[in-house]
Design an enzyme around this catalytic site. Structure first.
Site, PDB file in Angstrom:
ATOM      1  N   CYS A  74       0.806  -1.226   0.000  1.00 12.61           N
ATOM      2  CA  CYS A  74       0.000   0.000   0.000  1.00 12.61           C
ATOM      3  C   CYS A  74       0.834   1.268   0.000  1.00 12.61           C
ATOM      4  CB  CYS A  74      -0.940  -0.007   1.194  1.00 12.61           C
ATOM      5  SG  CYS A  74      -2.045  -1.428   1.196  1.00 12.61           S
ATOM      6  N   HIS A  90      -2.298   7.937   6.463  1.00 11.17           N
ATOM      7  CA  HIS A  90      -2.601   6.649   5.828  1.00 11.17           C
ATOM      8  C   HIS A  90      -4.010   6.234   6.227  1.00 11.17           C
ATOM      9  CE1 HIS A  90      -1.809   2.908   3.828  1.00 11.17           C
ATOM     10  NE2 HIS A  90      -1.977   2.197   4.933  1.00 11.17           N
ATOM     11  N   GLU A  97      -0.685   5.149  13.999  1.00 13.49           N
ATOM     12  CA  GLU A  97      -0.304   6.324  13.217  1.00 13.49           C
ATOM     13  C   GLU A  97      -0.558   7.608  13.989  1.00 13.49           C
ATOM     14  OE1 GLU A  97      -0.810   8.268   8.755  1.00 13.49           O
ATOM     15  OE2 GLU A  97      -2.316   6.826   9.460  1.00 13.49           O
ATOM     16  N   LYS A 155      -9.299   8.565   2.803  1.00 11.22           N
ATOM     17  CA  LYS A 155      -9.871   7.228   2.589  1.00 11.22           C
ATOM     18  C   LYS A 155     -11.321   7.151   3.036  1.00 11.22           C
ATOM     19  CE  LYS A 155      -5.707   4.320   2.577  1.00 11.22           C
ATOM     20  NZ  LYS A 155      -4.611   5.267   2.813  1.00 11.22           N
ATOM     21  N   HIS A 178      -9.848   2.330   0.334  1.00 11.39           N
ATOM     22  CA  HIS A 178      -8.411   2.041   0.314  1.00 11.39           C
ATOM     23  C   HIS A 178      -8.022   1.396  -1.016  1.00 11.39           C
ATOM     24  CE1 HIS A 178      -4.429   1.255   1.369  1.00 11.39           C
ATOM     25  NE2 HIS A 178      -4.571   0.405   2.372  1.00 11.39           N
ATOM     26  N   PHE A 234       1.578  -3.643   3.839  1.00 10.18           N
ATOM     27  CA  PHE A 234       1.868  -4.990   4.328  1.00 10.18           C
ATOM     28  C   PHE A 234       3.350  -5.298   4.090  1.00 10.18           C
ATOM     29  CE2 PHE A 234      -2.564  -7.206   4.050  1.00 10.18           C
ATOM     30  CZ  PHE A 234      -3.007  -6.422   5.089  1.00 10.18           C
TER      31      PHE A 234
END
Length: 406
Positions: free
Chosen positions: A162, A302, A313, A331, A336, A395
């Site tokens: 991502c 994010h 975060e 988002k 996403h 990931f």
């Protein structure tokens, strides 16, 4: 600010918020969510997604519908929009200009691969399309963008889950800084709204289960968040050195002034509990730009809407930037889009510093009190933003931070 500045002279966007920068910006600033039930996912445990509305593959070119995967179609359309905004025409580059292409993706042509695997099982190997690999490979969006734009410089396709699109933009800046290219077309593209991807993420319990009210499902930083909504799209930049842009009379939209990357080295899917890798990436971007956390006025987080990511975060932002930075996650609108997310969100960050408008986080109705950051919600904020930070975490523990200045 002492780092190398790469000018952004063109932006292209294809997202669930629309095709083109104007539609995207209007919807993101309004905080209007896009999640809905997806026909492709009917009958699955989580049958919703954020999808690009009314996308016509023919916009990409006459061969696009049958020879390109959807993620490649998105990339080419976004690249042409960025090119036009930058004042270039495909193939008509300045004399001796070295034009590079860097397009990141986490999944590549997964829709093609899934469809052709079904053909293999049902009809046998003789019926598998000979275009399967040219459509399905991770580097094909980059390759087709280079072909369509007639760009003969380096052509790269980073994959960092991502963070892929953000990695591409950081790599593009480094290419300009080292003189490896004069102009770089860079970004990310993804089209993962497929049965396999949706089923796999559902099995991981990464997706929101708010299927009875999909429009409110993507709710970053909300106390009731329960996972992300799968999205798709592409974000593309035209980048060049500030000097190169000035030499041709181009006015930069914004500048990429800092880039940091790191690895959690912790777990294949879960972020480091103290945000070790995220901290390293943000610190590296700040050092690269010659800035401190106090210089950052806005963070496009994010912000996936998953309980753990948002908590980690927010702690990183609080500790490294203090209380002065406004924070939002787009988002909430786009869902996403995996490997395209970093490029799309970097584009929204660039537009924020250019226009002095901070988008709100859609669906953030009850901010989680544990976040301890200045969350923008309910409506957009107006005011000058000199420096914005765009975070992208993937990931494998791969992290990218981009600093974008007015």
């Amino acid at each position: 600010m002492t780092g190398f500045a790469a000018a952004i002279t063109g932006i292209g966007l294809v997202t669930p918020a629309g095709v083109g920068v104007p539609d995207n910006w209007e919807r993101v600033v309004a905080g209007r969510a896009t999640a809905a039930h997806a026909p492709e996912l009917a009958g699955l445990p989580v049958p919703m997604a954020c999808q690009v509305p009314g996308f016509d593959a023919a916009r990409s070119g006459p061969r696009a519908a049958v020879q390109w995967d959807r993620y490649t179609q998105f990339a080419v359309v976004a690249a042409f929009e960025a090119l036009a905004q930058a004042g270039f025409t495909a193939g008509e580059w300045p004399d001796s200009a070295r034009v590079a292409v860097v397009v990141g993706s986490g999944a590549g042509g997964t829709a093609t691969l899934e469809a052709q695997h079904a053909v293999l099982l049902a009809e046998g190997p003789g019926e598998v399309s000979p275009m399967t690999l040219p459509m399905g490979l991770l580097n094909m969006a980059a390759g087709q963008v280079a072909i369509e734009l007639k760009a003969n410089g380096p052509c790269l396709a980073p994959c960092s889950a991502c963070a892929s699109g953000a990695s591409a933009i950081g790599m593009a800046r480094d290419m300009l800084r080292t003189g490896a290219a004069d102009i770089v077309v860079a970004g990310g593209a993804e089209a993962p709204v497929t049965p396999l991807y949706a089923s796999a993420f559902a099995r991981m319990r990464a997706l929101s289960r708010r299927v009875d009210d999909p429009e409110t499902a993507s709710r970053p930083f909300d106390v009731d968040r329960d996972g992300f909504v799968l999205g798709e799209g592409a974000g593309m930049f035209v980048m060049e050195s500030v000097e190169h842009a000035r030499s041709r009379g181009a006015q930069p939209i914004a500048k990429v002034v800092g880039y940091g990357a790191s690895a959690d080295a912790h777990h294949v899917t879960s972020p480091h509990p103290e945000g070790l890798g995220a901290r390293l990436a943000v610190r590296a971007a700040l050092a690269d730009a010659g800035l401190t956390g106090a210089d950052v006025a806005y963070v496009n987080a994010h912000g996936t809407s998953t309980p753990r990511n948002d908590a980690v975060e927010s702690a990183v932002i609080r500790d490294l930037l203090g209380a002065g930075a406004a924070v939002s996650s787009t988002k909430g609108v786009t869902g996403h889009p995996l490997g395209a997310a970093g490029a799309i969100e970097a584009a929204f960050t660039a537009l924020t510093v250019q226009r002095g408008v901070i988008p709100p986080t859609a669906n953030l109705t009850t901010p989680d009190p544990a976040m301890e950051v200045d969350l923008v919600h309910k409506e957009a904020r107006h005011g000058r933003v000199e420096v914005g930070l765009s975070n992208s975490f993937g990931f494998g523990g791969q992290n990218t931070a981009l600093l974008i200045a007015a």
